[in-house]
Design a protein around this motif. Structure first.
Motif, PDB file in Angstrom:
ATOM      1  N   VAL A  43       0.847  -1.201   0.000  1.00  0.00           N
ATOM      2  CA  VAL A  43       0.000   0.000   0.000  1.00  0.00           C
ATOM      3  C   VAL A  43       0.882   1.250   0.000  1.00  0.00           C
ATOM      4  N   TRP A  44       2.003   1.221   0.740  1.00  0.00           N
ATOM      5  CA  TRP A  44       2.929   2.348   0.736  1.00  0.00           C
ATOM      6  C   TRP A  44       3.380   2.664  -0.700  1.00  0.00           C
ATOM      7  N   THR A  45       3.725   1.632  -1.447  1.00  0.00           N
ATOM      8  CA  THR A  45       4.141   1.834  -2.838  1.00  0.00           C
ATOM      9  C   THR A  45       3.004   2.446  -3.643  1.00  0.00           C
ATOM     10  N   ALA A  46       1.789   1.992  -3.415  1.00  0.00           N
ATOM     11  CA  ALA A  46       0.632   2.505  -4.159  1.00  0.00           C
ATOM     12  C   ALA A  46       0.368   3.982  -3.876  1.00  0.00           C
ATOM     13  N   ILE A  47       0.736   4.464  -2.686  1.00  0.00           N
ATOM     14  CA  ILE A  47       0.467   5.869  -2.361  1.00  0.00           C
ATOM     15  C   ILE A  47       1.682   6.782  -2.561  1.00  0.00           C
ATOM     16  N   THR A  48       2.849   6.196  -2.909  1.00  0.00           N
ATOM     17  CA  THR A  48       4.047   7.027  -3.057  1.00  0.00           C
ATOM     18  C   THR A  48       4.700   6.949  -4.435  1.00  0.00           C
ATOM     19  N   ASP A  49       4.567   5.865  -5.133  1.00  0.00           N
ATOM     20  CA  ASP A  49       5.230   5.692  -6.424  1.00  0.00           C
ATOM     21  C   ASP A  49       4.397   6.374  -7.518  1.00  0.00           C
ATOM     22  N   PRO A  50       4.980   7.322  -8.275  1.00  0.00           N
ATOM     23  CA  PRO A  50       4.218   8.017  -9.317  1.00  0.00           C
ATOM     24  C   PRO A  50       3.548   7.080 -10.318  1.00  0.00           C
ATOM     25  N   ASN A  51       4.201   5.973 -10.667  1.00  0.00           N
ATOM     26  CA  ASN A  51       3.593   5.024 -11.609  1.00  0.00           C
ATOM     27  C   ASN A  51       2.370   4.351 -11.013  1.00  0.00           C
ATOM     28  N   GLU A  52       2.383   4.095  -9.713  1.00  0.00           N
ATOM     29  CA  GLU A  52       1.233   3.493  -9.030  1.00  0.00           C
ATOM     30  C   GLU A  52       0.132   4.537  -8.831  1.00  0.00           C
TER      31      GLU A  52
ATOM     32  N   THR B  60     -16.513  21.954   1.235  1.00  0.00           N
ATOM     33  CA  THR B  60     -15.963  21.050   0.218  1.00  0.00           C
ATOM     34  C   THR B  60     -16.080  19.580   0.632  1.00  0.00           C
ATOM     35  N   ALA B  61     -16.616  19.315   1.825  1.00  0.00           N
ATOM     36  CA  ALA B  61     -16.617  17.949   2.372  1.00  0.00           C
ATOM     37  C   ALA B  61     -17.301  16.941   1.446  1.00  0.00           C
ATOM     38  N   ALA B  62     -18.550  17.188   1.053  1.00  0.00           N
ATOM     39  CA  ALA B  62     -19.271  16.210   0.228  1.00  0.00           C
ATOM     40  C   ALA B  62     -18.612  16.053  -1.141  1.00  0.00           C
ATOM     41  N   ARG B  63     -18.185  17.167  -1.728  1.00  0.00           N
ATOM     42  CA  ARG B  63     -17.531  17.111  -3.041  1.00  0.00           C
ATOM     43  C   ARG B  63     -16.258  16.271  -2.972  1.00  0.00           C
ATOM     44  N   ASN B  64     -15.396  16.570  -1.997  1.00  0.00           N
ATOM     45  CA  ASN B  64     -14.139  15.840  -1.892  1.00  0.00           C
ATOM     46  C   ASN B  64     -14.370  14.385  -1.504  1.00  0.00           C
ATOM     47  N   ALA B  65     -15.314  14.137  -0.596  1.00  0.00           N
ATOM     48  CA  ALA B  65     -15.598  12.759  -0.187  1.00  0.00           C
ATOM     49  C   ALA B  65     -16.047  11.923  -1.382  1.00  0.00           C
ATOM     50  N   ALA B  66     -16.881  12.491  -2.234  1.00  0.00           N
ATOM     51  CA  ALA B  66     -17.339  11.749  -3.418  1.00  0.00           C
ATOM     52  C   ALA B  66     -16.162  11.436  -4.338  1.00  0.00           C
ATOM     53  N   GLY B  67     -15.320  12.414  -4.570  1.00  0.00           N
ATOM     54  CA  GLY B  67     -14.158  12.181  -5.428  1.00  0.00           C
ATOM     55  C   GLY B  67     -13.218  11.138  -4.859  1.00  0.00           C
ATOM     56  N   TRP B  68     -12.923  11.263  -3.559  1.00  0.00           N
ATOM     57  CA  TRP B  68     -12.013  10.285  -2.940  1.00  0.00           C
ATOM     58  C   TRP B  68     -12.633   8.897  -2.886  1.00  0.00           C
ATOM     59  N   THR B  69     -13.950   8.811  -2.739  1.00  0.00           N
ATOM     60  CA  THR B  69     -14.601   7.495  -2.741  1.00  0.00           C
ATOM     61  C   THR B  69     -14.283   6.766  -4.045  1.00  0.00           C
ATOM     62  N   LEU B  70     -14.388   7.473  -5.164  1.00  0.00           N
ATOM     63  CA  LEU B  70     -14.124   6.852  -6.469  1.00  0.00           C
ATOM     64  C   LEU B  70     -12.640   6.553  -6.645  1.00  0.00           C
ATOM     65  N   CYS B  71     -11.781   7.479  -6.213  1.00  0.00           N
ATOM     66  CA  CYS B  71     -10.338   7.232  -6.319  1.00  0.00           C
ATOM     67  C   CYS B  71      -9.935   6.019  -5.486  1.00  0.00           C
ATOM     68  N   LEU B  72     -10.454   5.939  -4.278  1.00  0.00           N
ATOM     69  CA  LEU B  72     -10.088   4.835  -3.390  1.00  0.00           C
ATOM     70  C   LEU B  72     -10.624   3.494  -3.890  1.00  0.00           C
ATOM     71  N   GLU B  73     -11.729   3.503  -4.625  1.00  0.00           N
ATOM     72  CA  GLU B  73     -12.195   2.261  -5.253  1.00  0.00           C
ATOM     73  C   GLU B  73     -11.126   1.739  -6.213  1.00  0.00           C
ATOM     74  N   MET B  74     -10.479   2.651  -6.931  1.00  0.00           N
ATOM     75  CA  MET B  74      -9.426   2.236  -7.860  1.00  0.00           C
ATOM     76  C   MET B  74      -8.176   1.796  -7.097  1.00  0.00           C
ATOM     77  N   LEU B  75      -7.873   2.449  -5.971  1.00  0.00           N
ATOM     78  CA  LEU B  75      -6.763   1.998  -5.126  1.00  0.00           C
ATOM     79  C   LEU B  75      -7.050   0.598  -4.590  1.00  0.00           C
ATOM     80  N   ASP B  76      -8.311   0.323  -4.242  1.00  0.00           N
ATOM     81  CA  ASP B  76      -8.684  -1.015  -3.790  1.00  0.00           C
ATOM     82  C   ASP B  76      -8.332  -2.061  -4.844  1.00  0.00           C
ATOM     83  N   GLU B  77      -8.667  -1.766  -6.091  1.00  0.00           N
ATOM     84  CA  GLU B  77      -8.373  -2.698  -7.183  1.00  0.00           C
ATOM     85  C   GLU B  77      -6.865  -2.890  -7.339  1.00  0.00           C
ATOM     86  N   LEU B  78      -6.139  -1.781  -7.315  1.00  0.00           N
ATOM     87  CA  LEU B  78      -4.689  -1.842  -7.466  1.00  0.00           C
ATOM     88  C   LEU B  78      -4.069  -2.672  -6.347  1.00  0.00           C
ATOM     89  N   SER B  79      -4.529  -2.473  -5.133  1.00  0.00           N
ATOM     90  CA  SER B  79      -3.992  -3.206  -3.985  1.00  0.00           C
ATOM     91  C   SER B  79      -4.352  -4.682  -4.029  1.00  0.00           C
TER      92      SER B  79
END
Length: 168
Positions: free
Chosen positions: A29-38, A116-135
């Motif tokens: 997970v560290w690699t997924a959050i720090t490596d530009p390619n990830e 900005t809470a709801a806007r950012n939460a919605a965006g991060w929800t979708l981004c984190l779904e993709m992080l889930d797949e990557l992980s």
């Protein structure tokens, strides 16, 4: 909708918080959050960073020609456990905790503006779904869930909202 964010406070400031459990190692997970390619597979910007406290972190948007690149500052680097940096007045805090099954990622977006809470939460929800797949070992192809219904669900739940939505 699984793994929804919650509205909270972080050192007295408004924030949205997410927790994700992974069956992979903290190092993965560290690699997924720090490596530009990830990061390119799940983060909403192209990221380049000097991964040290005080280092510069830059964000660009190759798919959005009108979006100007921005920079932030790395606040904390403690591999493979904690990372924090600034972005557009916000702070992003990542904490990875090993578990018997793998690890837990706690992600907190400290907000410059409460509305900005709801806007950012919605965006991060979708981004984190993709992080889930990557992980999980698969290459994400993009969020399957449309952004608008995710945003509307956060608003319906009473999360602070009202900030402008880019592109709308």
């Amino acid at each position: 909708m699984h793994n929804r964010g919650t509205y909270t406070e972080f050192d007295g400031r408004p924030a949205v918080k997410f927790e994700r459990d992974y069956s992979c190692s903290a190092e993965r997970v560290w690699t997924a959050i720090t490596d530009p390619n990830e990061l390119a597979h799940w983060f909403p910007a192209t990221v380049e960073s000097e991964l040290r406290p005080g280092g510069t972190i830059s964000f660009s948007f190759p798919d959005e020609p009108d979006a100007a690149p921005t920079t932030g500052r790395v606040l904390l680097v403690d591999p493979p456990r904690r990372l924090a940096y600034t972005w557009e007045g916000d702070e992003l805090h990542f904490e990875i905790t090993p578990t018997p099954e793998g690890c837990t990622l706690t992600f907190v977006n400290v907000l410059a503006e409460r509305d900005t809470a709801a806007r950012n939460a919605a965006g991060w929800t979708l981004c984190l779904e993709m992080l889930d797949e990557l992980s999980a070992g698969t290459t994400p192809v993009g969020a399957e869930t449309p952004w608008q219904p995710v945003y509307e669900a956060y608003v319906a739940d009473g999360m602070p909202h009202g900030a402008a939505v880019p592109g709308q």
